[in-house]
Enzyme design. Structure first.
Site, PDB file in Angstrom:
ATOM      1  N   ARG A   1      59.568  18.278   8.464  1.00  0.00           N
ATOM      2  CA  ARG A   1      60.268  18.554   7.356  1.00  0.00           C
ATOM      3  C   ARG A   1      61.969  18.278   6.715  1.00  0.00           C
ATOM      4  O   ARG A   1      62.417  18.840   5.486  1.00  0.00           O
ATOM      5  CB  ARG A   1      60.443  20.309   6.945  1.00  0.00           C
ATOM      6  CG  ARG A   1      59.342  20.672   5.446  1.00  0.00           C
ATOM      7  CD  ARG A   1      58.493  21.819   5.954  1.00  0.00           C
ATOM      8  NE  ARG A   1      57.988  22.246   4.549  1.00  0.00           N
ATOM      9  CZ  ARG A   1      56.621  22.599   4.584  1.00  0.00           C
ATOM     10  NH1 ARG A   1      55.702  22.441   5.146  1.00  0.00           N
ATOM     11  NH2 ARG A   1      56.588  23.079   3.486  1.00  0.00           N
TER      12      ARG A   1
ATOM     13  N   ARG B   1      45.828  27.542  -7.498  1.00  0.00           N
ATOM     14  CA  ARG B   1      44.529  27.593  -5.461  1.00  0.00           C
ATOM     15  C   ARG B   1      44.261  29.142  -5.588  1.00  0.00           C
ATOM     16  O   ARG B   1      45.195  30.179  -4.911  1.00  0.00           O
ATOM     17  CB  ARG B   1      45.818  27.042  -4.744  1.00  0.00           C
ATOM     18  CG  ARG B   1      45.646  27.377  -3.081  1.00  0.00           C
ATOM     19  CD  ARG B   1      45.696  26.204  -2.339  1.00  0.00           C
ATOM     20  NE  ARG B   1      48.213  26.939  -1.933  1.00  0.00           N
ATOM     21  CZ  ARG B   1      48.657  26.174  -1.479  1.00  0.00           C
ATOM     22  NH1 ARG B   1      47.743  25.390  -1.080  1.00  0.00           N
ATOM     23  NH2 ARG B   1      50.338  26.570  -1.614  1.00  0.00           N
TER      24      ARG B   1
ATOM     25  N   ARG C   1      47.605  32.412  -2.846  1.00  0.00           N
ATOM     26  CA  ARG C   1      48.441  32.735  -1.699  1.00  0.00           C
ATOM     27  C   ARG C   1      49.676  33.163  -2.136  1.00  0.00           C
ATOM     28  O   ARG C   1      50.736  32.911  -3.175  1.00  0.00           O
ATOM     29  CB  ARG C   1      49.203  31.029  -0.873  1.00  0.00           C
ATOM     30  CG  ARG C   1      49.077  30.902   0.473  1.00  0.00           C
ATOM     31  CD  ARG C   1      49.458  29.335   0.938  1.00  0.00           C
ATOM     32  NE  ARG C   1      50.291  28.713   0.592  1.00  0.00           N
ATOM     33  CZ  ARG C   1      50.577  27.779   1.710  1.00  0.00           C
ATOM     34  NH1 ARG C   1      49.977  26.601   1.990  1.00  0.00           N
ATOM     35  NH2 ARG C   1      51.875  27.143   1.326  1.00  0.00           N
TER      36      ARG C   1
ATOM     37  N   ARG D   1      59.545  26.269  -3.980  1.00  0.00           N
ATOM     38  CA  ARG D   1      59.736  24.989  -3.131  1.00  0.00           C
ATOM     39  C   ARG D   1      59.563  23.751  -3.220  1.00  0.00           C
ATOM     40  O   ARG D   1      59.769  22.604  -3.080  1.00  0.00           O
ATOM     41  CB  ARG D   1      57.627  25.708  -3.174  1.00  0.00           C
ATOM     42  CG  ARG D   1      57.459  26.825  -1.837  1.00  0.00           C
ATOM     43  CD  ARG D   1      56.804  27.391  -1.858  1.00  0.00           C
ATOM     44  NE  ARG D   1      55.533  26.762  -1.476  1.00  0.00           N
ATOM     45  CZ  ARG D   1      54.363  26.241  -1.393  1.00  0.00           C
ATOM     46  NH1 ARG D   1      53.790  27.255  -2.522  1.00  0.00           N
ATOM     47  NH2 ARG D   1      53.578  25.899  -1.703  1.00  0.00           N
TER      48      ARG D   1
HETATM   49  P1  AP5 Z   1      46.582  21.748  -0.391  1.00  0.00           P
HETATM   50  O1  AP5 Z   1      46.314  21.309   0.806  1.00  0.00           O
HETATM   51  O2  AP5 Z   1      47.163  22.680   0.325  1.00  0.00           O
HETATM   52  O3  AP5 Z   1      48.350  20.845  -0.414  1.00  0.00           O
HETATM   53  P2  AP5 Z   1      49.099  21.088   0.801  1.00  0.00           P
HETATM   54  O4  AP5 Z   1      49.739  19.741   0.757  1.00  0.00           O
HETATM   55  O5  AP5 Z   1      48.830  21.385   2.025  1.00  0.00           O
HETATM   56  O6  AP5 Z   1      49.884  22.386   0.341  1.00  0.00           O
HETATM   57  P3  AP5 Z   1      51.126  23.761   0.979  1.00  0.00           P
HETATM   58  O7  AP5 Z   1      51.199  24.466  -0.770  1.00  0.00           O
HETATM   59  O8  AP5 Z   1      50.570  24.084   1.433  1.00  0.00           O
HETATM   60  O9  AP5 Z   1      52.557  22.813   1.130  1.00  0.00           O
HETATM   61  P4  AP5 Z   1      54.189  23.581   1.383  1.00  0.00           P
HETATM   62  O10 AP5 Z   1      54.611  22.218   2.215  1.00  0.00           O
HETATM   63  O11 AP5 Z   1      54.130  23.799   0.563  1.00  0.00           O
HETATM   64  O12 AP5 Z   1      53.267  25.090   2.765  1.00  0.00           O
HETATM   65  P5  AP5 Z   1      53.120  24.972   4.552  1.00  0.00           P
HETATM   66  O13 AP5 Z   1      51.444  25.595   4.528  1.00  0.00           O
HETATM   67  O14 AP5 Z   1      53.090  23.891   5.266  1.00  0.00           O
HETATM   68  O15 AP5 Z   1      46.115  21.789  -1.084  1.00  0.00           O
HETATM   69  C1  AP5 Z   1      47.318  22.278  -2.440  1.00  0.00           C
HETATM   70  C2  AP5 Z   1      45.438  22.299  -3.833  1.00  0.00           C
HETATM   71  O16 AP5 Z   1      44.895  21.208  -4.165  1.00  0.00           O
HETATM   72  C3  AP5 Z   1      44.653  23.215  -2.706  1.00  0.00           C
HETATM   73  O17 AP5 Z   1      43.669  24.110  -4.000  1.00  0.00           O
HETATM   74  C4  AP5 Z   1      43.206  22.108  -2.893  1.00  0.00           C
HETATM   75  O18 AP5 Z   1      42.403  22.278  -2.682  1.00  0.00           O
HETATM   76  C5  AP5 Z   1      43.782  21.814  -4.228  1.00  0.00           C
HETATM   77  N1  AP5 Z   1      43.698  19.956  -4.030  1.00  0.00           N
HETATM   78  C6  AP5 Z   1      44.140  18.845  -2.654  1.00  0.00           C
HETATM   79  N2  AP5 Z   1      43.378  17.444  -2.154  1.00  0.00           N
HETATM   80  C7  AP5 Z   1      43.191  17.477  -4.308  1.00  0.00           C
HETATM   81  C8  AP5 Z   1      42.833  16.569  -4.620  1.00  0.00           C
HETATM   82  N3  AP5 Z   1      42.897  14.917  -4.153  1.00  0.00           N
HETATM   83  N4  AP5 Z   1      42.531  16.770  -6.454  1.00  0.00           N
HETATM   84  C9  AP5 Z   1      42.591  17.764  -6.946  1.00  0.00           C
HETATM   85  N5  AP5 Z   1      42.951  18.979  -6.151  1.00  0.00           N
HETATM   86  C10 AP5 Z   1      43.215  19.146  -4.307  1.00  0.00           C
HETATM   87  O19 AP5 Z   1      54.119  26.495   4.246  1.00  0.00           O
HETATM   88  C11 AP5 Z   1      54.641  27.391   3.897  1.00  0.00           C
HETATM   89  C12 AP5 Z   1      55.718  27.258   3.561  1.00  0.00           C
HETATM   90  O20 AP5 Z   1      56.216  27.574   5.650  1.00  0.00           O
HETATM   91  C13 AP5 Z   1      57.370  26.867   3.097  1.00  0.00           C
HETATM   92  O21 AP5 Z   1      57.407  27.406   2.519  1.00  0.00           O
HETATM   93  C14 AP5 Z   1      58.404  26.959   5.136  1.00  0.00           C
HETATM   94  O22 AP5 Z   1      59.049  28.529   3.950  1.00  0.00           O
HETATM   95  C15 AP5 Z   1      57.611  27.465   6.334  1.00  0.00           C
HETATM   96  N6  AP5 Z   1      57.426  25.708   6.808  1.00  0.00           N
HETATM   97  C16 AP5 Z   1      55.824  25.258   7.095  1.00  0.00           C
HETATM   98  N7  AP5 Z   1      56.599  24.473   8.043  1.00  0.00           N
HETATM   99  C17 AP5 Z   1      58.172  24.375   8.121  1.00  0.00           C
HETATM  100  C18 AP5 Z   1      59.097  23.864   8.411  1.00  0.00           C
HETATM  101  N8  AP5 Z   1      58.419  22.819   9.670  1.00  0.00           N
HETATM  102  N9  AP5 Z   1      60.118  23.787   8.736  1.00  0.00           N
HETATM  103  C19 AP5 Z   1      60.777  25.476   7.970  1.00  0.00           C
HETATM  104  N10 AP5 Z   1      60.088  25.792   7.275  1.00  0.00           N
HETATM  105  C20 AP5 Z   1      58.472  25.654   7.433  1.00  0.00           C
HETATM  106 MG    MG Z   2      49.231  23.498   3.287  1.00  0.00          MG
END
Ligand code: AP5
Ligand code: MG
Length: 223
Positions: free
Chosen positions: A90, A127, A160, A171
């Protein structure tokens, strides 16, 4: 040959949704750093306690911690024949660390899922996830939240905690500042592909399959 795949993309792009499908099909682990952190928060571990407030503000957990978590996870037996990383790297520092970890393994395939911002905001504000196992409740309307159970474990659905309007804004800001530069970091590699994510999930899945196939065919060991 082992497939080492990375899902890049902004919050709500569908990284988790597509990584889950792909991992099932290929029989390789989906390694989602967001899910791992949420599990640590739930379990009350030291990392979880520190990450909770950071995640609730929409900021990033520090690079050193994240690189340590991923290094340990990729060393496990089930990741030796390939993996899908969702949410890591990231930052450029994380991407450089990952390159070092990949030494001796097949080149990573990088898929960047692109979605217009208005659609991201729409998705995240509606979501719902399972309170117990964290699974996304696909196709459930907000109004059905209290009467619908999780398909996988029967748990209750909830929003969430980082999907509130203010945190989503943060974000997206953090994504543009810290993560979008990775597109330029990877763009010149022969294994980089972009997939348009604002299409029905099955369509995105097909294009992603095609992109991965193409990227691995042209790979030839170059990074
Ligand atoms: P979904 O598949 O959940 O999307 P996503 O890209 O996984 O979105 P996230 O919100 O999980 O991403 P993020 O990067 O903000 O969070 P993460 O958990 O990685 O889809 C989203 C929605 O759309 C769902 O309802 C789904 O059903 C719908 N949807 C999907 N495809 C669709 C389509 N084609 N058409 C219509 N609807 C659709 O990270 C969370 C937090 O963790 C970060 O903010 C940070 O604080 C921390 N973190 C995680 N990884 C790191 C890292 N590597 N470094 C530092 N901090 C980190
Ligand atoms: Mg995700």
């Amino acid at each position: 040959m082992a497939l080492n795949l990375i899902m890049l993309g902004p919050p709500g792009a569908g990284k988790g949704t597509q990584a889950e499908r792909f991992a099932k099909k290929r029989g390789i682990p989906k390694i989602s750093t967001g899910d791992m952190l949420r599990e640590s928060v739930k379990a009350g571990t030291e990392i979880g306690l520190r990450a909770k407030a950071i995640m609730e503000r929409g900021e990033l957990v520090n690079d050193e911690v994240m690189i340590g978590i991923v290094k340990e996870r990729l060393a496990r037996a089930d990741a030796q024949d390939g993996f899908i990383l969702d949410g890591f790297p990231r930052t450029v520092a994380q991407a450089k660390a990952l390159d070092t970890l990949m030494d001796g393994r097949p080149a990573i395939v990088v898929i960047d899922i692109t979605v217009p911002e208005a659609e991201l905001v729409r998705r995240l504000s509606s979501r719902m996830v399972c309170e117990e196992c964290g699974l996304n409740a696909e196709g459930v309307e907000l109004a059905q939240m209290s009467t619908t159970a999780c398909k996988r474990c029967g748990g209750r659905l909830k929003q969430r905690s980082d999907d509130t309007a203010d945190v989503v804004r943060e974000r997206l800001k953090v994504y543009k500042r810290d993560t979008q530069p990775l597109v330029d970091f990877y763009r010149d590699r022969s294994t980089f592909r972009q997939v348009f994510g604002a299409q029905p999930p099955d369509r995105v899945e097909k294009e992603l399959d095609h992109a991965v196939k193409h990227a691995t065919k042209t790979e030839g060991g170059r990074r």
